[in-house]
Design an enzyme around this catalytic site. Structure first.
Site, short mmCIF file in Angstrom:
data_model
loop_
_atom_site.label_atom_id
_atom_site.label_comp_id
_atom_site.label_asym_id
_atom_site.label_seq_id
_atom_site.Cartn_x
_atom_site.Cartn_y
_atom_site.Cartn_z
N LYS A 112 0.82 -1.21 0.00
CA LYS A 112 0.00 0.00 0.00
C LYS A 112 0.86 1.27 0.00
CE LYS A 112 -4.09 -2.18 0.78
NZ LYS A 112 -3.62 -3.57 0.58
C1 LIG Z 1 -4.06 -4.74 -0.05
C2 LIG Z 1 -3.21 -5.95 -0.10
C3 LIG Z 1 -3.41 -6.97 -1.08
C4 LIG Z 1 -4.52 -6.91 -2.08
O1 LIG Z 1 -4.30 -5.92 -3.06
P1 LIG Z 1 -5.53 -5.42 -3.96
O2 LIG Z 1 -4.99 -4.29 -4.74
O3 LIG Z 1 -6.58 -4.97 -2.95
O4 LIG Z 1 -5.99 -6.56 -4.77
C5 LIG Z 1 -2.54 -8.04 -1.08
N1 LIG Z 1 -1.56 -8.16 -0.17
C6 LIG Z 1 -1.35 -7.22 0.79
C7 LIG Z 1 -0.25 -7.42 1.79
C8 LIG Z 1 -2.15 -6.09 0.85
O5 LIG Z 1 -1.94 -5.17 1.81
#
Ligand SMILES: *Cc1c(COP(=O)(O)O)cnc(C)c1O
Length: 497
Positions: A112
């Site tokens: 993120k």
């Molecule tokens: C948010 C997240 C995901 C999923 O990503 P999306 O873009 O929502 O599909 C996968 N792994 C981690 C560690 C995340 O924080």
């Protein structure tokens, strides 16, 4: 050529990138999509010699066409700096012949950060461009990860304030500690006596409170959202797929125009959609492999053409993928419906009404780029242990889901083209699950003992983000009832009574 943005549900005008970033979500509930996907105007060979920041500029300039070069480079330089613990920003590690693209070297050690470290800068630049004089107040409800990444991104950014609500007893001890130790005068963290849905509903109610918006305006403030459907989060995620291809080419691991596959552990469908956009920009990507955990609504969708959220919600060891409504999928649905907002709107109405929709055969045919599969809890743990035993490389639970699904893909298809696996979190973020997978003898250890043990057996140093919270003082201890959220917001912003 300029790129404009419009809603997947059809109402409203075409707007500029900066307007779309400020608005976040369209008034009709739709998501903003670009009117076309621009094609890269640099060759992969040229890109191979560039830094992450330079590649970020080459990609983002094509989508954010109303930003000047100076504005965009400034945003990029402020985002991808020493907050990341490596100059490369996203290192690539090879294990068992696959390439793990480590997207977790930012301030909260999860992917993120790739988008949330630049979003605040894109937002204040957008505000300036559109002559918005108000301070931007980010209001977020979090189930753990997004809250901290948004706090870290917005902390200390002039012209912004950020308020995060989290369920007091609904996040992990490490996640809570990460949030309540957040520094920065413009940050405010509040625990809610309630669950994540209560926090989310409270935030939505405040967003939709028009009287309150007027009071905010009178105080020179306005709300915005750091939600993952903001186009200002999607565009920065395209960059690392272009970067990965260029670097593999530059290192001689692939040849010019050689096709690679991309594997993405998926929840809200943002990260894999970014890979799809990269493919459409001209990156030679073959299949987009969508990996789910036991909440396998996307696997069912790709195999049957029916998206159905009517099912039991499963709590897994990869919590950031525990999602039954993948919001960003709407952008893909809109596209395979032939950019038909009416059709998309009808399908989304089905989803919010009866909880499902079914696409036509013709739409399904356009999903050939995608392959969906899933890994259950046991397969995920097994993958962490196997990979560690075979190579010494330790991955987190989310990445392990992707790695397990990739093995299934190769077994299913015999397609052994080079593969990039999006590695979305540091194993230090999910230490207990990771260590238990490797050997259940570790279960008796405390959280921080496990951190040290992981560092020892994985031969990687403990990330700064974890070291910091060992000793950091708690600076946010505010707790309120779910009915008091607006009062909490007023108090922090010093408005009203
Ligand atoms: C948010 C997240 C995901 C999923 O990503 P999306 O873009 O929502 O599909 C996968 N792994 C981690 C560690 C995340 O924080």
């Amino acid at each position: 050529m300029e790129v404009f943005y419009s809603s997947t549900r059809g109402s409203g005008d075409k707007i500029t990138a900066s307007e779309a970033i400020l608005k976040g979500l369209s008034d009709d509930g739709g998501l903003f999509v670009p009117d076309h996907i621009p094609v890269l105007d640099r060759s992969m060979r040229e890109l191979a010699d560039m830094s992450y920041q330079e590649i970020a500029y080459e990609v983002m300039k094509l989508f954010l066409t109303d930003f000047t070069e100076e504005e965009l480079r400034d945003c990029i330089d402020r985002a991808y700096d020493s907050k990341f613990d490596t100059k490369e920003i996203v290192p690539i590690k090879e294990a068992e012949g696959a390439y793990y693209l480590e997207l977790f070297h930012g301030s909260t050690i999860a992917f993120k950060d790739m988008a949330l470290s630049i979003l605040p800068h894109l937002m204040i630049t957008s505000a300036k461009k559109n002559h918005v004089k108000n301070q931007i107040v980010i209001l977020t409800a979090t189930s753990g990860d997004t809250g901290k990444a948004a706090l870290a991104g917005f902390a200390g950014v002039e012209g912004t304030k950020i308020i995060v609500f989290y369920p007091k007893n609904g996040v992990s001890p490490i996640q809570e500690k990460q949030m309540v130790t957040q520094k920065g005068d413009n940050t405010y963290v509040v625990g809610i006596r309630g669950n994540f849905d209560d926090a989310q509903n409270g935030v939505k109610a405040i967003f939709n409170d028009h009287e309150f918006a007027k009071e905010m305006e009178a105080s020179g403030l306005q709300f915005s959202s750091a939600n993952s459907i903001n186009i200002g989060r999607l565009v920065p995620q395209i960059v690392y797929y272009v970067y990965a291809y260029a670097k593999l080419l530059g290192q001689g691991r692939i040849k010019d125009q050689e096709r690679i596959n991309v594997v993405v552990p998926t929840g809200n469908f943002g990260n894999i959609l970014a890979a799809f956009y990269a493919k459409n920009m001209g990156v030679p990507i073959g299949r987009l492999i969508c990996a789910s955990n036991e909440n396998k609504v996307l696997y069912d969708f790709f195999t049957t053409g029916r998206y159905d959220r009517n099912r039991e919600f499963v709590l897994t060891s990869s919590p950031s993928m525990d999602i039954l409504i993948s919001s960003n999928l709407e952008r893909l649905i809109y596209r395979i419906a032939g950019n038909d907002a009416g059709k998309n709107k009808e399908l989304m109405a089905g989803l919010s009404g009866s909880g499902y929709y079914e696409i036509t055969e013709q739409m399904k045919e356009q999903l050939a780029d995608f392959y969906g599969n899933y890994a259950n809890e046991q397969e995920t743990a097994e993958r962490i242990r196997q990979l560690y035993e075979n190579t010494g490389y330790v991955v987190d639970t989310h990445t392990a889901v992707a790695s397990a699904v990739y093995k299934k893909y190769v077994a299913d298809t015999n397609d052994t083209a080079a593969a990039v696996i999006a590695s979305t979190a540091s194993p230090f973020k999910f230490t207990r699950s990771v260590m238990n997978a490797i050997d259940d003898k570790y279960d008796a250890m405390s959280d921080f003992e496990l951190v040290d043990k992981l560092s020892e057996i994985g031969r990687v140093s403990v990330p700064r983000a974890i070291e910091e919270i060992r000793t950091a003082p708690v600076v946010h201890d505010h707790v309120c009832d779910k009915t008091e959220m607006k009062t909490a917001v007023r108090r922090f912003l010093h408005i009203g009574s």
